[in-house]
Design a protein around this motif. Structure first.
Motif, PDB file in Angstrom:
ATOM      1  N   LYS A 105       2.016   1.947  -3.415  1.00 34.26           N
ATOM      2  CA  LYS A 105       0.933   2.512  -4.216  1.00 34.26           C
ATOM      3  C   LYS A 105       0.725   3.980  -3.874  1.00 34.26           C
ATOM      4  CE  LYS A 105      -1.195   0.358  -6.619  1.00 34.26           C
ATOM      5  NZ  LYS A 105      -1.028   0.077  -8.081  1.00 34.26           N
TER       6      LYS A 105
ATOM      7  N   GLN B  58       3.318   6.024  -5.629  1.00 33.30           N
ATOM      8  CA  GLN B  58       3.004   6.175  -7.053  1.00 33.30           C
ATOM      9  C   GLN B  58       1.925   7.231  -7.275  1.00 33.30           C
ATOM     10  OE1 GLN B  58       1.860   2.171  -8.029  1.00 33.30           O
ATOM     11  NE2 GLN B  58       3.970   1.427  -8.184  1.00 33.30           N
TER      12      GLN B  58
ATOM     13  N   TYR C  66      -6.300   3.988  -4.516  1.00 34.87           N
ATOM     14  CA  TYR C  66      -5.553   4.727  -3.497  1.00 34.87           C
ATOM     15  C   TYR C  66      -5.396   6.190  -3.898  1.00 34.87           C
ATOM     16  CZ  TYR C  66      -4.730   0.523  -0.909  1.00 34.87           C
ATOM     17  OH  TYR C  66      -4.936  -0.608  -0.150  1.00 34.87           O
TER      18      TYR C  66
ATOM     19  N   GLU D  21       0.824  -1.203   0.000  1.00 34.42           N
ATOM     20  CA  GLU D  21       0.000   0.000   0.000  1.00 34.42           C
ATOM     21  C   GLU D  21       0.860   1.256   0.000  1.00 34.42           C
ATOM     22  OE1 GLU D  21      -4.071  -0.605   2.315  1.00 34.42           O
ATOM     23  OE2 GLU D  21      -2.379  -1.370   3.475  1.00 34.42           O
TER      24      GLU D  21
ATOM     25  N   TYR E  28       1.126   3.409 -16.018  1.00 32.51           N
ATOM     26  CA  TYR E  28       0.283   2.386 -15.385  1.00 32.51           C
ATOM     27  C   TYR E  28      -0.852   1.966 -16.307  1.00 32.51           C
ATOM     28  CZ  TYR E  28       2.803   4.502 -11.499  1.00 32.51           C
ATOM     29  OH  TYR E  28       3.786   5.009 -10.691  1.00 32.51           O
TER      30      TYR E  28
ATOM     31  N   SER F 249      -4.445   0.253 -15.223  1.00 36.66           N
ATOM     32  CA  SER F 249      -4.863   0.618 -13.865  1.00 36.66           C
ATOM     33  C   SER F 249      -6.063   1.556 -13.919  1.00 36.66           C
ATOM     34  CB  SER F 249      -3.721   1.311 -13.120  1.00 36.66           C
ATOM     35  OG  SER F 249      -2.684   0.412 -12.819  1.00 36.66           O
TER      36      SER F 249
ATOM     37  N   ASP G 262      -5.742   2.868  -8.781  1.00 36.98           N
ATOM     38  CA  ASP G 262      -6.202   1.572  -8.266  1.00 36.98           C
ATOM     39  C   ASP G 262      -6.854   1.723  -6.892  1.00 36.98           C
ATOM     40  OD1 ASP G 262      -5.305   0.205 -10.544  1.00 36.98           O
ATOM     41  OD2 ASP G 262      -3.282   0.054  -9.727  1.00 36.98           O
TER      42      ASP G 262
END
Length: 379
Positions: A151, A154, A242, A148, A195, A198, A240
């Protein structure tokens, strides 16, 4: 993401609390447990976690979506077209059917803020004793595991990129909405390259001028950027599921002496918050540190919101950097840090950064220009 670990952690809690099953009704909690990020509106989706399996209940139009993207042991589907009506059209009936074998084997965990009153009444009529698991779900989500955190890094990088795209696009005469669209367009291009496949979303707001920047939450309008305006550029991204947030106060042309003063008070308040953050500190202490700087400068009454909020699968979630939040910070929690000052006739001043709590401090996820020298644009 290791969804099985999340389910097993919930089962440990279930054993401790004598819960035969947990019925999740909050879409965010369901996403956390199953990985199913879904748009919900008139057709409800439910997740039931028992000691043996994770059951996902979905409408027919989401059946294939769930098979592709959700993690579950059993998929139960209800339909709204006559060809499959015999397999079930009522999700409540399917919930009761799934729970029936567990009757008398313990209590039923539920989420009080998202459980419909009518469903709660039906469950109680079937002799289920309900126990609220909201606090446990919030606590589990608040502490991000290594995947997490990656993520979050990112998505926050994309948020920073979106702010910087707004800086590049900023021009006198463009509307707030045009500025927002330019920032979004640039980062959609970047995200699609980095990504592919995603889910991604970017949004935000960028009020301009002394009348609109004192509104902490306001849609971008068709007001045009004028020379002399202050702006608060807010960019929120979701990758995704987050979320990441980055905000910067900036100026079109030279700010006034009073604008400079308030900007520096805001920046110093944020620095005080950063200096306080680390595992073991009370969330309220972070708010106190930032608020004290603002109060000492004489602007306490204009600091109208908390210093920050937890962030992850939702943009605003508990715990909060608020004067009355006694939560003890733990490693792996993610927060925004955003003390703001809003003075009528002068304007609003707020930077927001996203951080992850560490043992001795924090990890900055939104490294972006923050000094007034970097944020005055002589257009």
């Amino acid at each position: 993401m290791n969804f099985q670990n999340r389910v097993e952690k919930l089962r440990v809690f279930m054993e401790k609390e004598n819960l035969a099953a947990v019925l999740l009704t909050d879409p965010i909690s369901q996403c956390y447990i199953t990985g199913f990020e879904i748009i919900t509106y008139s057709r409800p989706i439910f997740t039931i976690v028992t000691k043996q399996e994770c059951i996902l209940i979905v409408p027919g139009l989401e059946e294939e979506h769930a098979k592709l993207h959700a993690r579950f042991d059993q998929l139960v589907v209800y339909y709204e077209h006559p060809e499959k009506a015999s397999q079930g059209t009522d999700p409540i009936a399917l919930i009761l059917q799934c729970l029936q074998p567990l009757a008398g084997k313990g209590r039923l965990g539920m989420e009080s803020r998202s459980l419909p009153f009518a469903l709660a009444s039906i469950l109680q009529s079937k002799n289920w004793e309900l126990a609220d698991v909201s606090a446990e779900m919030n606590h589990s989500r608040a502490i991000k595991d290594a995947q997490e955190q990656d993520k979050m890094r990112q998505v926050c990088s994309l948020a920073v990129g979106s702010v910087q795209a707004a800086f590049r696009a900023l021009a006198v005469g463009m509307t707030e909405r045009e500025l927002e669209n330019a920032a979004a367009s640039a980062i959609y291009q970047e995200a699609s390259t980095l990504y592919p496949g995603s889910s991604f979303f970017t949004g935000g707001m960028n009020p301009t001028g002394s009348e609109r920047t004192i509104l902490p939450h306001v849609f971008s309008s068709l007001k045009k950027v004028e020379r002399g305006d202050g702006l608060i550029i807010t960019r929120i991204t979701s990758l995704d599921g987050y979320k990441g947030e980055c905000e910067r106060t900036c100026f079109v042309g030279e700010p006034s002496a009073k604008q400079r003063e308030l900007f520096e008070v805001m920046v110093n308040a944020q620095k005080a918050a950063f200096a306080t953050i680390k595992a073991g500190v009370l969330a309220s202490d972070v708010d106190f540190a930032a608020r004290s700087v603002i109060q000492e400068a004489g602007y306490g009454e204009y600091a109208v919101h908390r210093t920050g909020h937890s962030i992850g699968l939702t943009l605003h979630e508990s715990p909060f950097f608020r004067f009355d939040d006694s939560t003890i910070l733990q490693e792996g929690m993610a927060f925004t840090v955003e003390p703001g000052i809003y003075v009528p006739g002068i304007g609003g001043f707020r930077h927001s950064d996203t951080v992850i709590i560490t043992k001795d401090g924090y990890e900055m996820l939104t490294e972006c220009p923050r000094s007034i020298e970097e944020l005055v644009f002589a257009l």
